[in-house]
Scaffold this motif. Sequence first.
Motif, PDB file in Angstrom:
ATOM      1  N   GLN A 315      35.172  54.367  30.434  1.00 53.27           N
ATOM      2  CA  GLN A 315      36.244  54.328  31.426  1.00 53.27           C
ATOM      3  C   GLN A 315      36.586  52.908  31.864  1.00 53.27           C
ATOM      4  O   GLN A 315      37.745  52.607  32.164  1.00 53.27           O
ATOM      5  CB  GLN A 315      35.842  55.168  32.640  1.00 53.27           C
ATOM      6  CG  GLN A 315      35.806  56.667  32.385  1.00 53.27           C
ATOM      7  CD  GLN A 315      37.196  57.272  32.371  1.00 53.27           C
ATOM      8  OE1 GLN A 315      38.014  56.972  33.222  1.00 53.27           O
ATOM      9  NE2 GLN A 315      37.457  58.126  31.399  1.00 53.27           N
ATOM     10  N   TYR A 318      39.347  51.178  29.982  1.00 57.16           N
ATOM     11  CA  TYR A 318      40.742  51.439  30.327  1.00 57.16           C
ATOM     12  C   TYR A 318      41.340  50.218  31.028  1.00 57.16           C
ATOM     13  O   TYR A 318      42.499  49.857  30.803  1.00 57.16           O
ATOM     14  CB  TYR A 318      40.846  52.631  31.282  1.00 57.16           C
ATOM     15  CG  TYR A 318      40.736  53.994  30.668  1.00 57.16           C
ATOM     16  CD1 TYR A 318      39.914  54.241  29.579  1.00 57.16           C
ATOM     17  CD2 TYR A 318      41.443  55.064  31.188  1.00 57.16           C
ATOM     18  CE1 TYR A 318      39.807  55.502  29.027  1.00 57.16           C
ATOM     19  CE2 TYR A 318      41.354  56.345  30.648  1.00 57.16           C
ATOM     20  CZ  TYR A 318      40.525  56.546  29.565  1.00 57.16           C
ATOM     21  OH  TYR A 318      40.418  57.801  29.024  1.00 57.16           O
ATOM     22  N   HIS A 337      43.292  51.693  38.124  1.00 61.11           N
ATOM     23  CA  HIS A 337      42.064  52.355  37.675  1.00 61.11           C
ATOM     24  C   HIS A 337      40.822  51.746  38.306  1.00 61.11           C
ATOM     25  O   HIS A 337      39.777  52.398  38.352  1.00 61.11           O
ATOM     26  CB  HIS A 337      41.967  52.307  36.153  1.00 61.11           C
ATOM     27  CG  HIS A 337      41.091  53.376  35.570  1.00 61.11           C
ATOM     28  ND1 HIS A 337      41.286  54.717  35.816  1.00 61.11           N
ATOM     29  CD2 HIS A 337      39.998  53.308  34.760  1.00 61.11           C
ATOM     30  CE1 HIS A 337      40.364  55.424  35.178  1.00 61.11           C
ATOM     31  NE2 HIS A 337      39.565  54.588  34.543  1.00 61.11           N
ATOM     32  N   GLY A 390      41.398  63.361  32.855  1.00 63.13           N
ATOM     33  CA  GLY A 390      42.837  63.121  32.893  1.00 63.13           C
ATOM     34  C   GLY A 390      43.651  64.363  33.152  1.00 63.13           C
ATOM     35  O   GLY A 390      44.849  64.407  32.852  1.00 63.13           O
ATOM     36  N   LYS A 400      46.119  57.513  33.140  1.00 63.67           N
ATOM     37  CA  LYS A 400      46.431  57.736  31.727  1.00 63.67           C
ATOM     38  C   LYS A 400      47.933  57.828  31.486  1.00 63.67           C
ATOM     39  O   LYS A 400      48.437  57.341  30.465  1.00 63.67           O
ATOM     40  CB  LYS A 400      45.724  59.001  31.244  1.00 63.67           C
ATOM     41  CG  LYS A 400      44.220  58.853  31.130  1.00 63.67           C
ATOM     42  CD  LYS A 400      43.594  60.056  30.459  1.00 63.67           C
ATOM     43  CE  LYS A 400      42.093  59.840  30.275  1.00 63.67           C
ATOM     44  NZ  LYS A 400      41.463  60.935  29.521  1.00 63.67           N
ATOM     45  N   SER A 404      49.577  55.161  29.158  1.00 62.25           N
ATOM     46  CA  SER A 404      50.223  55.655  27.941  1.00 62.25           C
ATOM     47  C   SER A 404      51.680  55.207  27.873  1.00 62.25           C
ATOM     48  O   SER A 404      52.166  54.768  26.819  1.00 62.25           O
ATOM     49  CB  SER A 404      50.155  57.187  27.893  1.00 62.25           C
ATOM     50  OG  SER A 404      48.832  57.641  27.798  1.00 62.25           O
ATOM     51  N   LEU A 419      44.112  57.690  24.270  1.00 62.79           N
ATOM     52  CA  LEU A 419      43.812  58.276  25.581  1.00 62.79           C
ATOM     53  C   LEU A 419      43.684  59.794  25.495  1.00 62.79           C
ATOM     54  O   LEU A 419      42.871  60.393  26.214  1.00 62.79           O
ATOM     55  CB  LEU A 419      44.892  57.879  26.580  1.00 62.79           C
ATOM     56  CG  LEU A 419      44.983  56.379  26.874  1.00 62.79           C
ATOM     57  CD1 LEU A 419      46.068  56.098  27.902  1.00 62.79           C
ATOM     58  CD2 LEU A 419      43.649  55.832  27.360  1.00 62.79           C
ATOM     59  N   GLY A 423      40.316  61.788  26.506  1.00 67.08           N
ATOM     60  CA  GLY A 423      40.292  62.944  27.401  1.00 67.08           C
ATOM     61  C   GLY A 423      39.542  64.121  26.801  1.00 67.08           C
ATOM     62  O   GLY A 423      38.763  64.792  27.479  1.00 67.08           O
TER      63      GLY A 423
END
Length: 498
Positions: A315, A318, A337, A390, A400, A404, A419, A423
Amino acid sequence: MTVAALIAAVALPAATAAGSMAAGEGRARLRDAANLLGATLTAASVAALLSAAAAGDAARVSAPLVPQLGPGLELALRADPLGLTFAAVASGLWLVTTVYAIGYMEHGRDRGRFFGFFALCIASAIGVALAANLLTLLIAYEVLTLATWPLVAHSGTPEALRAGRVYLRYAIGAGGALLAGTVWLYAVAGAVPFVPGGSLAGVEGARGPLVAIFALLAAGFAVKAAVFPLHGWLPQAMVAPAPVSALLHAVAVVKAGAFAIVRLVLEVYGSARAAELGVTGPLAAAAAFTIVFASVRAMAQDDLKRRLAFSTVGQLSYIVLGVALPGAAAATAAVAHLAHHALMKITLFFTAGSLAETLHVYKVSELGGVGRRMPVTMTAFTLASLGIMGIPPGAGFATKYVLSAGGASSGAAWVVVLLATSGLLSAVYLLPIVGAAFFRPPAEDLPRRRGLESDWRLLVPILLTAALALAAGILAGAPFSPLSWAREAVAPAFGALP
């Protein structure tokens, strides 16, 4: 007033640390009260800075480190929106974790030392957050390393001491890389303040040195951010008490590494200059690999905290991925995040600690029926898990979605696939925990408890952080949400709102 709040945000947790160590073991109530007061006042100081920053007042304070060497070498703090994002997470969750730690450590050993170094970690993390230049960040970052080691090794068992040694080996190597990179960059570019869009505008040529310096600094910060292959210390550090695990994985240590990479890309090199030098591509690739690798490793872990540790490794990347991609939208997701993951992951680690303290359950294979003994706690765990996967409307979905969209708009459509895969893998390692807790019968020797399902000091923080994580997703479009704040925080680095 704002300058006083800026100084207080770092000084108060440092003073709390000194007071906790001075109180020792004999004055538990005084020590607990001092920690709660220090955490409350620190959170209030950061809240005042947030209010001032929202009105356009970013306080700054500085002092020369070595006056004889000129103004470039200075210790400086600045309450800018980007730094306040991390500072708000650290200070707010310190208060919540203090309540949890008082309950969890009630019968623990060496509590004066524990709470002292715990507060010192927060002081240095806030120092990292509010540092106005690379030198100040480096110093606060290394203080954080030194303050964390006694917490990792706190129990004093052979396993804990071994984990502490591993952590130090990684951290000392990282510190050497950071020192070398910082000295080299100061030699090439002079003073390195944090400037939205980058502070290297006046540095022409020097392509090779700038690439090498970026590699040194990114590698040094990537140790705490647990980017593969520099992640190995983090799962081993799970021998530490649950409040320390929460501190490591959600609040201070790993977030300091990820946040420092955000500063490096957005405010030292600048996103455009970093891309032109070709350094963001390898960073994005390392983050993408880490996301998948860590998720696969998490699936194989029976120890609950180790499974959550590998989840954290994935994580965190990200955040690294978001700043490595071009464009403000991806960077917005990365900064948001910092808060979203903190709220979700601290809920999971609080739950793991509560299960251990209340039911003496430590492994995924032992979780059968725990949801029947502790339904409220495991419901909170479930909500946070869905967020990590997510699933809307959790905070993880907001991250996400924006990440994305940022990847797709910049031509990196593979980010959407990455992503989605992440998930699915998260579901594979988290849903069996939820299923076992609620749908398998409890073991006959599973302890029962009358009244509240656990100590209220453990239960209330779990409910609070789970509710905040859910609210961060539901209210993601609100002006006061972490996502909206992150959008404002990264906007100066790109010249316009995303």
